[in-house]
Design a protein around this motif. Sequence first.
Motif, mmCIF file in Angstrom:
data_model
loop_
_atom_site.group_PDB
_atom_site.id
_atom_site.type_symbol
_atom_site.label_atom_id
_atom_site.label_comp_id
_atom_site.label_asym_id
_atom_site.label_seq_id
_atom_site.Cartn_x
_atom_site.Cartn_y
_atom_site.Cartn_z
ATOM 1 N N ARG A 1 0.836 -1.209 0.000
ATOM 2 C CA ARG A 1 0.000 0.000 0.000
ATOM 3 C C ARG A 1 0.870 1.258 0.000
ATOM 4 N N ARG B 1 2.115 1.801 -3.502
ATOM 5 C CA ARG B 1 1.081 2.381 -4.368
ATOM 6 C C ARG B 1 0.855 3.848 -4.029
ATOM 7 N N MET B 2 0.876 4.197 -2.747
ATOM 8 C CA MET B 2 0.668 5.581 -2.347
ATOM 9 C C MET B 2 1.838 6.442 -2.844
ATOM 10 N N ASP C 1 3.652 5.869 -5.462
ATOM 11 C CA ASP C 1 3.475 6.024 -6.918
ATOM 12 C C ASP C 1 2.441 7.102 -7.210
ATOM 13 N N ARG C 2 1.355 7.143 -6.492
ATOM 14 C CA ARG C 2 0.317 8.149 -6.728
ATOM 15 C C ARG C 2 0.852 9.545 -6.429
ATOM 16 N N ILE C 3 1.584 9.645 -5.311
ATOM 17 C CA ILE C 3 2.139 10.954 -4.956
ATOM 18 C C ILE C 3 3.095 11.414 -6.059
ATOM 19 N N GLU C 4 3.913 10.537 -6.585
ATOM 20 C CA GLU C 4 4.843 10.884 -7.660
ATOM 21 C C GLU C 4 4.078 11.294 -8.916
ATOM 22 N N THR C 5 3.002 10.588 -9.183
ATOM 23 C CA THR C 5 2.204 10.910 -10.350
ATOM 24 C C THR C 5 1.588 12.289 -10.189
ATOM 25 N N ILE C 6 1.106 12.611 -9.018
ATOM 26 C CA ILE C 6 0.493 13.914 -8.770
ATOM 27 C C ILE C 6 1.549 15.009 -8.864
ATOM 28 N N HIS D 1 -3.574 10.155 -14.071
ATOM 29 C CA HIS D 1 -3.470 8.831 -13.460
ATOM 30 C C HIS D 1 -4.303 7.849 -14.145
#
Length: 139
Positions: A122, A125-126, A128-133, A139
């Motif tokens: 988890r 994944r978090m 990765d999301r922060i990097e994407t943002i 996304h």
Amino acid sequence: MSDAVTWGAIAAAIGLLLTIIGFWTRYSDRITKAEAAAAAAATAAAGAATAAAEVKRAAEIAIAEAKREAQAAAEEARALAAKLYQVEIWSRDEFVRKTSFENVIRRLEAGFGELKSDIGGRLDRMTDRIETIKTGAPH
């Protein structure tokens, strides 16, 4: 004159005799009453002694019965204590064996390992999301 002395002696003897008879008739009733009272007191004392002896016997019987009951209660307490000890030993042997304890520890370690993997996944994944943002990519 000798007649006068004789009659005087007879009169004195009769007077003395009447005095003695009067004394015994007056005081014999008192003596009889005193003897009767003494006999009654002796009877009462004997009755009191008998009553005291009966009370003493009853007290001894009650004490002996109380001692028997106390001994029986002590024996029951010892039996209960022995049974409680047996239950404690059985519980210890049944529920806290080394192998069952080691099995529980293995299960806990495996559960913590799975939890660690799950939390790690988890977090990845978090991240990765922060990097994407941050990069602004959709996304």
